[in-house]
Design a protein around this motif. Structure first.
Motif, PDB file in Angstrom:
ATOM      1  N   GLU A  19       0.885  -1.163   0.068  1.00 49.91           N
ATOM      2  CA  GLU A  19       0.084   0.064   0.017  1.00 49.91           C
ATOM      3  C   GLU A  19       0.833   1.245  -0.157  1.00 49.91           C
ATOM      4  OE1 GLU A  19      -2.717  -0.246   3.292  1.00 49.91           O
ATOM      5  OE2 GLU A  19      -3.920  -2.110   2.507  1.00 49.91           O
ATOM      6  N   SER A  20       2.001   1.140   0.463  1.00 46.18           N
ATOM      7  CA  SER A  20       2.974   2.411   0.605  1.00 46.18           C
ATOM      8  C   SER A  20       4.106   2.240  -0.276  1.00 46.18           C
ATOM      9  CB  SER A  20       3.384   2.666   2.082  1.00 46.18           C
ATOM     10  OG  SER A  20       4.218   3.905   2.179  1.00 46.18           O
ATOM     11  N   GLU A  21       4.058   2.976  -1.407  1.00 47.46           N
ATOM     12  CA  GLU A  21       5.250   2.896  -2.145  1.00 47.46           C
ATOM     13  C   GLU A  21       6.365   3.836  -1.768  1.00 47.46           C
ATOM     14  OE1 GLU A  21       4.791   4.086  -6.258  1.00 47.46           O
ATOM     15  OE2 GLU A  21       6.804   4.099  -6.656  1.00 47.46           O
ATOM     16  N   PRO A  22       6.152   4.872  -0.849  1.00 45.63           N
ATOM     17  CA  PRO A  22       7.521   5.415  -0.381  1.00 45.63           C
ATOM     18  C   PRO A  22       8.028   4.760   0.800  1.00 45.63           C
ATOM     19  CG  PRO A  22       5.333   7.101  -0.522  1.00 45.63           C
ATOM     20  CD  PRO A  22       4.935   5.619  -0.992  1.00 45.63           C
ATOM     21  N   ALA A  23       7.401   3.915   1.339  1.00 45.24           N
ATOM     22  CA  ALA A  23       7.646   3.208   2.647  1.00 45.24           C
ATOM     23  C   ALA A  23       8.736   2.001   2.013  1.00 45.24           C
ATOM     24  CB  ALA A  23       6.479   2.803   3.382  1.00 45.24           C
ATOM     25  N   ARG A  24       8.001   1.523   0.979  1.00 47.10           N
ATOM     26  CA  ARG A  24       8.448   0.215   0.061  1.00 47.10           C
ATOM     27  C   ARG A  24      10.012   0.787  -0.395  1.00 47.10           C
ATOM     28  NH1 ARG A  24       4.754  -0.882  -3.108  1.00 47.10           N
ATOM     29  NH2 ARG A  24       5.684  -0.139  -4.772  1.00 47.10           N
ATOM     30  N   ARG A  25      10.078   1.812  -1.084  1.00 44.98           N
ATOM     31  CA  ARG A  25      11.227   2.201  -1.493  1.00 44.98           C
ATOM     32  C   ARG A  25      12.238   2.578  -0.433  1.00 44.98           C
ATOM     33  NH1 ARG A  25      10.155   7.005  -3.760  1.00 44.98           N
ATOM     34  NH2 ARG A  25       7.964   6.910  -4.532  1.00 44.98           N
ATOM     35  N   GLU A  26      11.981   3.203   0.270  1.00 46.75           N
ATOM     36  CA  GLU A  26      12.681   3.457   1.754  1.00 46.75           C
ATOM     37  C   GLU A  26      13.500   2.192   1.947  1.00 46.75           C
ATOM     38  OE1 GLU A  26      14.278   5.938   2.449  1.00 46.75           O
ATOM     39  OE2 GLU A  26      14.907   5.733   4.337  1.00 46.75           O
ATOM     40  N   LEU A  27      12.463   1.241   2.378  1.00 46.32           N
ATOM     41  CA  LEU A  27      12.994   0.087   3.120  1.00 46.32           C
ATOM     42  C   LEU A  27      14.051  -0.903   2.101  1.00 46.32           C
ATOM     43  CD1 LEU A  27      11.002   0.391   5.290  1.00 46.32           C
ATOM     44  CD2 LEU A  27      10.414  -1.654   5.446  1.00 46.32           C
ATOM     45  N   ARG A  28      13.625  -0.865   0.739  1.00 46.35           N
ATOM     46  CA  ARG A  28      14.420  -1.473  -0.414  1.00 46.35           C
ATOM     47  C   ARG A  28      15.765  -0.661  -0.224  1.00 46.35           C
ATOM     48  NH1 ARG A  28      11.649  -5.268  -3.517  1.00 46.35           N
ATOM     49  NH2 ARG A  28       9.356  -5.151  -3.688  1.00 46.35           N
ATOM     50  N   ARG A  29      15.712   0.522  -0.264  1.00 42.90           N
ATOM     51  CA  ARG A  29      17.070   1.172  -0.365  1.00 42.90           C
ATOM     52  C   ARG A  29      18.124   0.875   0.847  1.00 42.90           C
ATOM     53  NH1 ARG A  29      19.402   5.387   1.781  1.00 42.90           N
ATOM     54  NH2 ARG A  29      17.727   5.914   3.487  1.00 42.90           N
ATOM     55  N   VAL A  30      17.296   1.067   2.067  1.00 40.68           N
ATOM     56  CA  VAL A  30      18.254   0.448   3.146  1.00 40.68           C
ATOM     57  C   VAL A  30      18.571  -1.001   3.178  1.00 40.68           C
ATOM     58  CG1 VAL A  30      18.072  -0.028   5.617  1.00 40.68           C
ATOM     59  CG2 VAL A  30      16.972   2.172   4.869  1.00 40.68           C
ATOM     60  N   ALA A  31      17.565  -1.929   2.556  1.00 40.95           N
ATOM     61  CA  ALA A  31      17.985  -3.150   2.400  1.00 40.95           C
ATOM     62  C   ALA A  31      19.059  -3.349   1.396  1.00 40.95           C
ATOM     63  CB  ALA A  31      16.912  -3.963   1.900  1.00 40.95           C
ATOM     64  N   GLU A  32      19.087  -2.854   0.385  1.00 38.48           N
ATOM     65  CA  GLU A  32      20.075  -2.710  -0.729  1.00 38.48           C
ATOM     66  C   GLU A  32      21.263  -2.182  -0.023  1.00 38.48           C
ATOM     67  OE1 GLU A  32      19.675  -4.049  -3.644  1.00 38.48           O
ATOM     68  OE2 GLU A  32      21.804  -3.439  -4.440  1.00 38.48           O
ATOM     69  N   ALA A  33      21.329  -1.164   0.646  1.00 40.48           N
ATOM     70  CA  ALA A  33      22.595  -0.611   1.343  1.00 40.48           C
ATOM     71  C   ALA A  33      23.282  -1.797   2.284  1.00 40.48           C
ATOM     72  CB  ALA A  33      22.263   0.560   2.100  1.00 40.48           C
ATOM     73  N   ARG A  34      22.269  -2.507   2.981  1.00 30.84           N
ATOM     74  CA  ARG A  34      22.999  -3.384   3.830  1.00 30.84           C
ATOM     75  C   ARG A  34      23.464  -4.605   3.070  1.00 30.84           C
ATOM     76  NH1 ARG A  34      18.019  -2.969   8.519  1.00 30.84           N
ATOM     77  NH2 ARG A  34      18.806  -1.080   9.595  1.00 30.84           N
ATOM     78  N   VAL A  35      22.514  -5.330   2.504  1.00 32.91           N
ATOM     79  CA  VAL A  35      22.965  -6.371   1.578  1.00 32.91           C
ATOM     80  C   VAL A  35      22.604  -6.163   0.103  1.00 32.91           C
ATOM     81  CG1 VAL A  35      22.662  -8.765   1.463  1.00 32.91           C
ATOM     82  CG2 VAL A  35      22.487  -7.860   3.642  1.00 32.91           C
ATOM     83  N   PRO A  36      23.589  -5.940  -0.728  1.00 37.64           N
ATOM     84  CA  PRO A  36      23.224  -5.627  -2.003  1.00 37.64           C
ATOM     85  C   PRO A  36      22.497  -7.066  -2.564  1.00 37.64           C
ATOM     86  CG  PRO A  36      25.642  -4.897  -1.476  1.00 37.64           C
ATOM     87  CD  PRO A  36      25.170  -5.565  -0.222  1.00 37.64           C
ATOM     88  N   ALA A  37      21.699  -6.946  -3.507  1.00 36.60           N
ATOM     89  CA  ALA A  37      20.976  -7.777  -4.090  1.00 36.60           C
ATOM     90  C   ALA A  37      21.606  -8.403  -5.126  1.00 36.60           C
ATOM     91  CB  ALA A  37      19.453  -7.340  -4.637  1.00 36.60           C
TER      92      ALA A  37
END
Lengths: 788, 357
Positions: free
Chosen positions: B339-357
């Motif tokens: 439901e929340s694209e901003p929240a999804r993008r933010e978490l994906r960004r952080v996740a990517e920073a932590r563990v690159p896909a």
């Protein structure tokens, strides 16, 4: 009170000028009514006191055919008698412009030494020069001549001397001519002899210290003394000590005024309650805000109590001078009718205090409830929007059952029912006002009905009273010879007094002896029955007898002495409604005559005329009087039933006018109350009006809703007032009847009054709601729905 | 927080009995607000934010729990004592101004001083004029409220709220009926008042306005959303925050205990509210290496939830103190991410920073 709060109150009052004016006027009306009653009563009492002092009312009056002056010293020595005076009163007639009036001529030996039953010089000569007379000032207008003019007196001795009117007097001991239709003249004894009357005094006035019982005892002692000397006392009058002759009607008017004042106060109180509660409701948010910014409960209540006090103060400013003025006008008019001079005007402090108390206490008490509500209201209740808690509709019950009615009607009804307490108070206003309105008009119709029924009392057209007893047969024969008289009957009139079980003696009552079964006398019986053939020593007493002979009832045995003769036992068979003022006892003519030791003598002659119109009766009556006088019978007075009926109606007209004025005032007060309350309803429905208009309602649709509310309330109030008016009317009729006639009036419910009240209520409802409704239709939707 | 504690709510519950049943407006709310804070209370309609503020102002009373304001146990004050206390302690600004319509702006400002019996009459008028001057209304002091604009009425209402010099100002939707220019000037005034030592609490549903405060309290579904949760999920709107708050559960882990283990299925998303966690990566030769440490307001467990599969790391409580976390179940997390694209993008960004896909 600090200034910002006071300015808030002032601002609130200014913001709703109409409401402020209505409430103030309503309170002012109630307070003024109280002031008028209290002020008029106080002023009238002082007037009566002054009159009492002026008139030196006799404690007892004894009437006889002739009382020798040589007995006066002995009379003064009778135990209990402080003073005694003799006077002669002669019944004469004045014929002026074809109309005959009875004139009672009082002969006084020394005008400057009258100590009992005094009269004061009013205008012209004092004392009257020989051959002239003074007249009571209230008689001058009816007499038709001015001071200095002359009239012809029809004397009992068959003369018609011309007498000049030399001046006027003011005599508070006699009913004013305006009320009695009897003229009063005052001459010296010498002048009376010149006029052809050389008889002794026939009225004895006594002054007795103490109460009425003491006066009765003294009068009884004097009566016995006179009887021992061969003087037959025909009547003794012992009034309530110091009680003025007009005290009863004055008391009636004070009572009715008091009822009105109480009703007005209640209506005012209801209006203040409604206005105060509406104010609290309208200012709900403001109350919440004030409490949010630090106002205590007590302070909040104080604001609304202060508002109510301001209403009260403003009302006092109007009411006090208004009451003073109207009390003065009322007393001056009333005093004028009963021939008194009003005492000097001053508003007693206690009356002022009563008004101030009513003016301040009433609004405060009425506003107390709403003020307490305001004080207890929490901020949350007032302004917090919790989004929860749904106000349960109270109109569901009615809504289901009125589904087929137009929405406007349903809305009017449910709007009215939403504010139950206001509906109760509004309805109470209308019910109270309407019940008293209808009740007052019922008193009027009851008086009219009583008068109409009383008219049937007399089966005769002409009533002649002679100055002494004459052979019955001769009287009847002389009467029947008069053209226009179809039937004549002579009645005896004796003096009877009662020996009570406790040994005391009553005053002497006039006992009228009529043939049993005579259709010429048909008294209205309050209790028991009329005389019947074979009753023997039986009497019917009128209600005035009960004033002194308390508790007498049909079936009682009483001891009566007739004309001072040894008492004998008589049975009371009935009690008749008073028609003629004063105690009267009725008995069989023959039985009474035997008991009086005067068989076949009569002092009264009644006759039936062929022409029953007023004019016809008067002409025949004049001729009868002339015939009797020519035949040597001394006529004391002549009355026709038409004239008596007209007099009764005239006197009652004074009371009925007063009653109608009261009813009108009640309508005004009720209207003020209704207008005030309906205005509140409209003010509170402004938001709904805005919503209605926002969804397409036209002006007339809006007005229909508001008018519907007013008419609904008016209809409910009227419907409840109708049965209550029966009770109120009956109660008032009973009291007024007892005061005026010694017995309750014959009750007649005023259906016309009820319809009139309905019409008034409708008019008031329409008027009260139309203006605010019209104003509401002038507002724009934006104005109405804009948040405050 | 600067200064001492001004407001404390402890386990406040508020229930209303309605014809439709019992409604719980506040559920076990605990909150502390210090002096000189500019607090924005936000939440959607019906969230309970106004009820929360009403507890503080004494307009309403808790069903259970306690409320202390300026040292006074408000919940214990009688109805008769509350109004004068409130007049001296709290200045209330209402959404719809609520000036008394039949008296002037000046008298509206004088009124609280009269109720509070502070200062002499002359001093009251002088102070009132001064306050109106401060809000730019000195020349309109004698006008009735209906004769001035909405913005001017609200400024007069603020002047009234300051009349008795209370330490706390509470404003309910103060800009709700103002245009943007007036709203901005009003907020600037509030900020100025905070610098002068006042504590301001405003209730609003406007996120941008809320952001002007020094602190934001989010109320959702009768609960105050944990500060760290709000920070962690800052991109969620109020509805989504409410949904999250209603599904969060509190968990405590003793020092050194494992919260999630590498290779395990992923069930929850975690937000740290107290303590420090160590993020560990299994080494090829055995043993574990601490690759990261996370503290209050930070989150973990999002990678496996976003990308699928099992846990990429082990996370355990730090050795020195226990750790408190708020755990959100996978289903709710997935729904929020949908439901929340901003929240999804933010978490994906952080996740990517932590563990690159």
């Amino acid at each position: 009170m600090a200034s910002a709060r006071l300015r808030k109150i002032a601002g609130d009052l200014r913001a709703s000028r109409t409401r402020t004016v209505l409430v103030t006027l309503s309170i002012a009306t109630g307070v003024a009514a109280v002031g008028i009653v209290a002020g008029a009563r106080s002023l009238m009492l002082r007037t009566l006191d002054a009159s009492r002092a002026q008139g030196a009312f006799p404690s007892a009056t004894l009437l006889a055919d002739s009382i020798p002056s040589r007995l006066l010293p002995a009379v003064r020595r009778v135990p209990g008698v402080d003073d005694a005076e003799l006077r002669r009163a002669v019944g004469t007639r004045v014929v002026e412009r074809g109309v005959s009036h009875d004139l009672t001529l009082f002969a006084v030996s020394d005008f400057d030494r009258v100590r009992i039953a005094r009269f004061q010089h009013a205008a012209g000569a004092w004392p009257p020069p020989p051959g002239t007379m003074l007249v009571e000032r209230s008689s001058l207008g009816t007499l038709g001549v001015a001071v200095g003019g002359s009239v012809r007196l029809g004397m009992p001795s068959d003369g018609q001397p011309s007498v000049r009117v030399a001046g006027t007097v003011h005599d508070v001991n006699v009913p004013s001519t305006r009320v009695s239709d009897v003229l009063y003249g005052y001459v010296t004894s010498e002048t009376l002899r010149r006029l052809g009357d050389r008889n002794e005094a026939n009225q004895l006035y006594l002054k007795v210290a103490g109460n009425r019982r003491a006066a009765e005892r003294a009068a009884a002692g004097v009566r016995n003394l006179l009887t021992e000397h061969g003087v037959v006392v025909t009547q003794t009058i012992v009034p309530e000590t110091g009680r003025f002759w007009a005290a009863d009607p004055v008391d009636s008017m004070v009572l009715l005024l008091s009822v009105m004042a109480v009703v007005c106060l209640f209506v005012s109180a209801f209006l203040v309650v409604n206005v105060s509660s509406a104010l609290v409701t309208q200012q709900r948010r403001q109350i919440g805000v004030m409490k949010a910014i630090g106002a205590s409960g007590r302070g909040t209540a104080g604001l609304y109590l202060a508002t109510a006090s301001i209403f009260g103060f403003a009302a006092l400013v109007i009411a006090i001078p208004l009451a003073a003025l109207l009390a003065l006008v009322l007393v001056e008019n009333s005093a004028g009718v009963i021939n008194l001079d009003p005492a000097s005007f001053s508003f007693p402090p206690d009356v002022l205090l009563i008004q101030i108390g009513a003016g301040l206490a009433l609004p405060l008490l009425a506003a107390l409830g709403p003020a307490v509500v305001a004080s207890r209201m929490t901020v949350r209740e007032a302004i917090a929007d919790l989004g929860c808690g749904v106000e349960v509709s109270s109109g569901g019950f009615l809504a289901k059952r009125t589904a087929r009615l137009p929405v406007a009607v349903r809305l009017a009804v449910t709007n009215t029912l939403r504010r139950r307490w206001r509906l109760v108070l509004t309805t109470a206003t209308l019910v109270l006002g309407g019940a008293v309105f209808v009740g007052v008009l019922s008193v009027r119709s009851s008086m009219q009905r009583t008068l109409d029924e009383a008219a049937t009392y007399r089966g005769y057209d002409v009533d002649v009273t002679l100055d002494r007893a004459y052979p019955r047969g001769a009287l009847e024969r002389a009467a029947k010879g008069v053209r226009g008289i179809t039937r004549a009957q002579a009645w005896s009139v004796q003096g009877v007094h009662r020996l009570r079980p406790d040994g005391s003696e009553s005053e002497t009552f006039a006992a009228v002896g009529t043939p049993v079964g005579s259709s010429l006398l048909r008294p209205l019986l309050v209790r028991g029955r009329w005389l019947r053939t074979g009753d023997g020593r039986a009497v019917v007493v009128n209600t005035d007898v009960l004033d002194s002979e308390h508790g007498l009832a049909p079936g009682d045995r009483i001891r009566l002495a007739v004309n001072g003769r040894p008492p004998s036992s008589w049975r009371v068979v009935g009690i008749a409604r008073r028609i003629v003022a004063g105690p009267v006892v009725y008995a069989d003519r023959a039985t009474l005559a035997r008991a009086a030791g005067a068989p076949s003598l009569a002092r009264r002659l009644v006759a039936v005329t062929s022409d029953h119109t007023g004019k016809g009766q008067a002409e025949i009556a004049n001729e009868l009087a002339d015939r009797l006088t020519h035949a040597g019978f001394a006529v004391d007075s002549v009355e026709t039933s038409a004239a008596l009926g007209a007099l009764d109606r005239k006197n009652f007209a004074i009371i009925t006018t007063f009653l109608i004025a009261m009813a009108a005032l009640l309508a005004v007060v009720g209207g003020l109350g209704l207008a005030g309350m309906l205005s509140l309803n409209v003010l509170e429905h402004s938001r709904e009006i805005g919503v209605l208009r926002a969804v397409g309602a036209r002006d007339r649709d809006v007005m229909r809703v508001i008018l519907g509310e007013g008419l609904f309330v008016a209809a409910v109030g009227w419907a409840l007032a109708a049965p209550l008016g029966v009770l109120v009317g009956k109660g008032l009729s009973d009291v007024v009847g007892r005061l005026f006639l010694g017995a309750p009036l014959v009750y007649s419910y005023s259906e016309g009054g009820l319809l009139l009240w309905l019409g008034l209520a409708i008019v008031l409802a329409v008027a009260a709601s139309a203006v605010p409704a019209y104003r509401a239709t002038r507002l724009t939707v934006r104005d109405i729905l804009a948040y405050e | 927080m600067d200064g001492g504690l001004l407001i404390r709510l402890d386990g406040v519950v508020k229930r209303y009995d309605t014809p439709a049943g019992s409604l719980t407006a506040l559920r076990d709310v605990s909150l502390e607000i210090g002096e000189r804070e500019f607090v924005s209370v936000i939440g959607k309609s019906g969230s309970g934010k106004t009820t929360l503020v009403n507890m503080i102002t004494g307009i309403d009373r808790p069903s259970s729990g306690g409320v202390w304001v300026h040292g006074t146990p408000v919940h214990e004050l009688s109805e008769g004592a509350i109004a004068p206390w409130r007049g001296r302690t709290i200045g209330v600004v209402f959404q719809f101004f609520q000036l008394l319509p039949t008296i002037s702006l000046l008298d509206n400002v004088v009124l609280p001083m009269e109720f509070g019996r502070v200062w002499t009459p002359r001093e009251r008028r002088a102070r009132a004029l001064g306050l109106l001057d401060r809000v730019g209304l000195a020349d309109r002091a004698h006008k009735l409220p209906a004769a001035v604009s909405g913005g001017e009425q609200q400024r007069a209402a603020i002047a009234r709220a300051l009349a008795t010099d209370p330490p706390l100002l509470v404003a309910d939707e103060p800009t709700g009926n103002l245009d943007s220019a007036n709203a901005e000037s009003m907020i600037e005034l509030f900020e100025q008042l905070v610098t002068e030592g006042k504590t301001i609490m405003i209730v609003t549903h406007d996120n941008d306005l809320a952001a002007r405060g020094t602190r934001t309290v989010v109320v959702a579904d009768g609960m105050v959303v944990n500060e760290y949760v709000r920070r962690a999920l800052s991109k969620l709107d109020l509805d989504q925050l409410g949904l999250a708050a209603s599904h969060l559960r509190s968990e405590t882990y003793p020092p050194g205990s494992v919260v999630i283990r590498q290779g395990d299925p992923a069930h929850d998303f975690y937000i740290i509210t107290e303590g420090v966690v160590e993020v560990l990566l299994r080494q090829p030769g055995g043993g574990e290496l601490v690759v990261n440490r996370l503290g209050r307001g930070e989150y973990f467990g999002e990678i496996a939830l976003l990308r699928g599969g099992t846990r990429r790391n082990t996370v355990r409580a730090g050795p020195d103190a226990q750790v408190e976390v708020m755990a959100l179940d996978r289903e709710t997390f997935d729904r929020l991410m949908r439901e929340s694209e901003p929240a999804r993008r933010e978490l994906r960004r952080v996740a990517e920073a932590r563990v690159p896909a």
